[in-house]
Write a protein that holds these residues in place. Sequence first.
Motif, PDB file in Angstrom:
ATOM      1  N   GLY A  14     -12.301   8.331 -13.588  1.00 38.90           N
ATOM      2  CA  GLY A  14     -12.848   7.978 -12.414  1.00 38.90           C
ATOM      3  C   GLY A  14     -13.301   6.775 -12.057  1.00 38.90           C
ATOM      4  N   PHE A  15     -13.650   6.168 -13.201  1.00 37.97           N
ATOM      5  CA  PHE A  15     -14.143   4.649 -13.067  1.00 37.97           C
ATOM      6  C   PHE A  15     -12.922   3.789 -12.849  1.00 37.97           C
ATOM      7  N   PHE A  16     -11.597   3.749 -13.532  1.00 35.75           N
ATOM      8  CA  PHE A  16     -10.783   2.873 -13.376  1.00 35.75           C
ATOM      9  C   PHE A  16      -9.824   3.292 -12.080  1.00 35.75           C
ATOM     10  N   SER A  17      -9.785   4.412 -11.695  1.00 33.85           N
ATOM     11  CA  SER A  17      -9.007   4.960 -10.749  1.00 33.85           C
ATOM     12  C   SER A  17      -9.923   4.231  -9.245  1.00 33.85           C
ATOM     13  N   SER A  18     -11.155   4.260  -9.379  1.00 32.73           N
ATOM     14  CA  SER A  18     -12.163   3.620  -8.288  1.00 32.73           C
ATOM     15  C   SER A  18     -12.354   2.075  -8.366  1.00 32.73           C
ATOM     16  N   LEU A  19     -11.687   1.541  -9.628  1.00 37.36           N
ATOM     17  CA  LEU A  19     -11.887  -0.036  -9.721  1.00 37.36           C
ATOM     18  C   LEU A  19     -10.769  -0.894  -8.819  1.00 37.36           C
ATOM     19  N   ARG A  20     -11.130  -1.243  -7.740  1.00 32.40           N
ATOM     20  CA  ARG A  20     -10.108  -1.775  -6.888  1.00 32.40           C
ATOM     21  C   ARG A  20     -10.478  -3.049  -6.131  1.00 32.40           C
ATOM     22  N   PRO A  21     -10.485  -4.183  -6.977  1.00 31.39           N
ATOM     23  CA  PRO A  21     -11.100  -5.590  -6.598  1.00 31.39           C
ATOM     24  C   PRO A  21     -10.268  -5.879  -5.218  1.00 31.39           C
ATOM     25  N   SER A  22      -9.035  -5.507  -4.925  1.00 37.73           N
ATOM     26  CA  SER A  22      -8.405  -5.839  -3.723  1.00 37.73           C
ATOM     27  C   SER A  22      -8.809  -4.985  -2.547  1.00 37.73           C
ATOM     28  N   GLU A  23      -9.362  -4.067  -2.570  1.00 39.45           N
ATOM     29  CA  GLU A  23      -9.497  -3.220  -1.364  1.00 39.45           C
ATOM     30  C   GLU A  23     -10.506  -3.789  -0.425  1.00 39.45           C
ATOM     31  N   PRO A  24     -11.453  -4.396  -0.661  1.00 36.52           N
ATOM     32  CA  PRO A  24     -12.308  -4.985   0.591  1.00 36.52           C
ATOM     33  C   PRO A  24     -11.435  -6.276   1.235  1.00 36.52           C
ATOM     34  N   PHE A  25     -10.210  -6.769   0.586  1.00 38.42           N
ATOM     35  CA  PHE A  25      -9.593  -7.796   1.146  1.00 38.42           C
ATOM     36  C   PHE A  25      -8.114  -7.225   1.652  1.00 38.42           C
ATOM     37  N   LEU A  26      -8.067  -5.942   1.781  1.00 40.10           N
ATOM     38  CA  LEU A  26      -6.498  -5.514   1.989  1.00 40.10           C
ATOM     39  C   LEU A  26      -6.061  -6.068   3.236  1.00 40.10           C
ATOM     40  N   THR A  27      -6.830  -5.989   4.560  1.00 41.10           N
ATOM     41  CA  THR A  27      -6.385  -6.394   5.874  1.00 41.10           C
ATOM     42  C   THR A  27      -5.909  -8.124   5.640  1.00 41.10           C
ATOM     43  N   ALA A  28      -6.836  -8.730   5.172  1.00 42.02           N
ATOM     44  CA  ALA A  28      -6.709 -10.129   5.165  1.00 42.02           C
ATOM     45  C   ALA A  28      -5.488 -10.592   4.341  1.00 42.02           C
ATOM     46  N   PHE A  29      -5.274  -9.882   3.224  1.00 40.67           N
ATOM     47  CA  PHE A  29      -3.805  -9.745   2.498  1.00 40.67           C
ATOM     48  C   PHE A  29      -2.740  -9.488   3.011  1.00 40.67           C
ATOM     49  N   LEU A  30      -2.698  -8.445   3.862  1.00 47.73           N
ATOM     50  CA  LEU A  30      -1.647  -7.874   4.985  1.00 47.73           C
ATOM     51  C   LEU A  30      -1.343  -9.045   5.765  1.00 47.73           C
ATOM     52  N   MET A  31      -2.220  -9.633   6.414  1.00 52.24           N
ATOM     53  CA  MET A  31      -2.381 -10.513   7.731  1.00 52.24           C
ATOM     54  C   MET A  31      -1.996 -12.089   7.134  1.00 52.24           C
ATOM     55  N   GLY A  32      -2.167 -12.342   5.676  1.00 53.04           N
ATOM     56  CA  GLY A  32      -2.334 -13.564   5.313  1.00 53.04           C
ATOM     57  C   GLY A  32      -0.727 -13.853   4.863  1.00 53.04           C
ATOM     58  N   PRO A  33      -0.568 -15.287   3.958  1.00 54.57           N
ATOM     59  CA  PRO A  33       0.664 -15.701   3.776  1.00 54.57           C
ATOM     60  C   PRO A  33       1.492 -14.907   3.010  1.00 54.57           C
ATOM     61  N   ASP A  34       0.926 -14.034   2.116  1.00 52.74           N
ATOM     62  CA  ASP A  34       1.642 -13.323   1.152  1.00 52.74           C
ATOM     63  C   ASP A  34       2.534 -12.126   1.880  1.00 52.74           C
ATOM     64  N   LYS A  35       2.150 -11.381   3.011  1.00 52.57           N
ATOM     65  CA  LYS A  35       2.813 -10.326   3.619  1.00 52.57           C
ATOM     66  C   LYS A  35       2.976 -10.891   5.065  1.00 52.57           C
ATOM     67  N   ASN A  36       2.438 -11.677   5.586  1.00 55.76           N
ATOM     68  CA  ASN A  36       2.675 -12.401   7.041  1.00 55.76           C
ATOM     69  C   ASN A  36       3.036 -11.331   8.010  1.00 55.76           C
ATOM     70  N   LEU A  37       2.234 -10.190   8.064  1.00 55.60           N
ATOM     71  CA  LEU A  37       2.198  -9.248   9.096  1.00 55.60           C
ATOM     72  C   LEU A  37       1.256  -9.405  10.164  1.00 55.60           C
ATOM     73  N   THR A  38       1.565  -9.074  11.368  1.00 57.81           N
ATOM     74  CA  THR A  38       0.765  -9.314  12.534  1.00 57.81           C
ATOM     75  C   THR A  38      -0.414  -8.064  12.566  1.00 57.81           C
ATOM     76  N   GLU A  39      -1.379  -8.346  13.284  1.00 51.82           N
ATOM     77  CA  GLU A  39      -2.572  -7.612  13.596  1.00 51.82           C
ATOM     78  C   GLU A  39      -2.239  -6.147  14.116  1.00 51.82           C
ATOM     79  N   THR A  40      -1.242  -6.431  15.127  1.00 48.07           N
ATOM     80  CA  THR A  40      -0.555  -5.194  15.627  1.00 48.07           C
ATOM     81  C   THR A  40       0.261  -4.103  14.520  1.00 48.07           C
ATOM     82  N   GLN A  41       0.967  -4.940  13.797  1.00 50.13           N
ATOM     83  CA  GLN A  41       1.550  -4.197  12.934  1.00 50.13           C
ATOM     84  C   GLN A  41       0.725  -3.354  12.081  1.00 50.13           C
ATOM     85  N   VAL A  42      -0.250  -4.174  11.309  1.00 46.70           N
ATOM     86  CA  VAL A  42      -1.330  -3.555  10.389  1.00 46.70           C
ATOM     87  C   VAL A  42      -2.147  -2.493  11.008  1.00 46.70           C
ATOM     88  N   VAL A  43      -2.705  -2.733  12.146  1.00 43.29           N
ATOM     89  CA  VAL A  43      -3.507  -1.978  12.596  1.00 43.29           C
ATOM     90  C   VAL A  43      -2.956  -0.859  13.427  1.00 43.29           C
TER      91      VAL A  43
END
Length: 472
Positions: A14-43
């Motif tokens: 339960g601890f390790f499966s819930s340990l997700r440092p990236s989760e609060p920043f998922l949208t920023a990551f998808l819309m950032g330079p790494d994935k370069n997706l648009t808001e319309t595509q993500v949302v």
Amino acid sequence: MSELYPTILLCLYGFFSSLRPSEPFLTAFLMGPDKNLTETQVVNEIYPVWTYSYLALLFPVFLATDYLRYKPVLALQAASFVATYAVLAWGRGVLAMQLLEFFFGLATATEVAYYAYIYSVVPPARYQRVTGYCRSVTLLGSAAGSLSGQLLVSLALVPLRHLVGATLAAAALAFVVPWFLPMPGRSLFFHKRDGEPGEAEKGRSRNERRGPAMEVRGPGGAVGRLGDVESKVPLNGEAARGGLTEVLCVLWEDFLRCYSRRPLLAWSAWWALSTCGYFQVVNYVQALWERVRPPHDPALYNGYVETLSTLLGALAAFAVGSVHVCWTTWGELALCVFSTVMAACVFTMDLVRNIWVCYGAYILFRAAYMLLITIATFQIAASLSMQRYALVFGVNTFVALLLQSALTLVVVDTVGLGLDVFPQFLIYGCYFAAIAAVFLLAALSKLATRRRSGAPAVPGDETDSDTRSLPT
């Protein structure tokens, strides 16, 4: 030792499966330079896939979990988490991210196996304690993941892609754990041992075993998912020893009995309606933050907000146990008041375009939901015998997902209106306001009925002991 060993392993999982440092920043990551997706595509194209896949998989996975006796499905969930974050780390394009959402939908649908497993290997007298351990450690993992991710971003300036790698590493550690769990010899529906206690004997220990129903997991991971109280209850009679047809027949008969009772129906209606709206807000709030965040201030504080909201929500849920309110009298009014608070929070996030105000409104929104969903869970559980917990909470979650899928299809998906994030939140605010209005009318109607009949508004005035703690 036979109980301690699987409990420790489940807590680690339960601890390790819930340990997700990236989760609060998922949208920023998808819309950032790494994935370069648009808001319309993500949302409008990617996020809706989670809702649809979760709904489609929920019921068959629920039955398969019991038939396969939990451990294989727990391993499947662990594998789904690994697949989710592997695709997030190396996948490119809309299709790959939609596949990611499908894997995450599978992981959330199989979460029933996590809590169901422990009830097959520990005696009923220890349900409450073990549930508390498992529940607490998942909250701790979620809060630790959000906080560690925020500290890495703010203090060490770690790129978001490295947080995805850390989350994948935690998921890989969690994947190892289920393989060391012992295989249960029985399950709740399909595999029951001969000579297990009959219904009368189970009824005598009903109060002793009701405690775990208080342990409610809010969706920090998005709550409302199938959790601890929904999976620990055996079915009635001999039908549980039969095949799928017998199990479905008993489920249908219990469904008709349970939902013919108005008090349970009232709390269940709020559960399904509010959980639908809660899922929508939590799923798309990061996109709102990205729009509201000042362009001259690139700093992200999402991790602090998620950590604080998780801990405050857990504290609010814990505080319910020490609050003494006559829910028979004030149940509908409480549902109205808290729904109004949640509506106000959503309207504030939408209309006040300030990131700090949005953060504060989100924290209050989550705390209000987790407080009242705990009350609703306990009130529903208090009106049922143990063997019907699984059915009622499963149906409530399914209805919430069905409503959420309809709302997503109409409001979010490009197949429907495909609205921008601000009109979406305006609709969600109106949605919670409508829930508040419905329960205000219900409260006024009940008050008028009591005045006309002259019935005392005190606990214990109902004749049905099973519904004594519910609003009538």
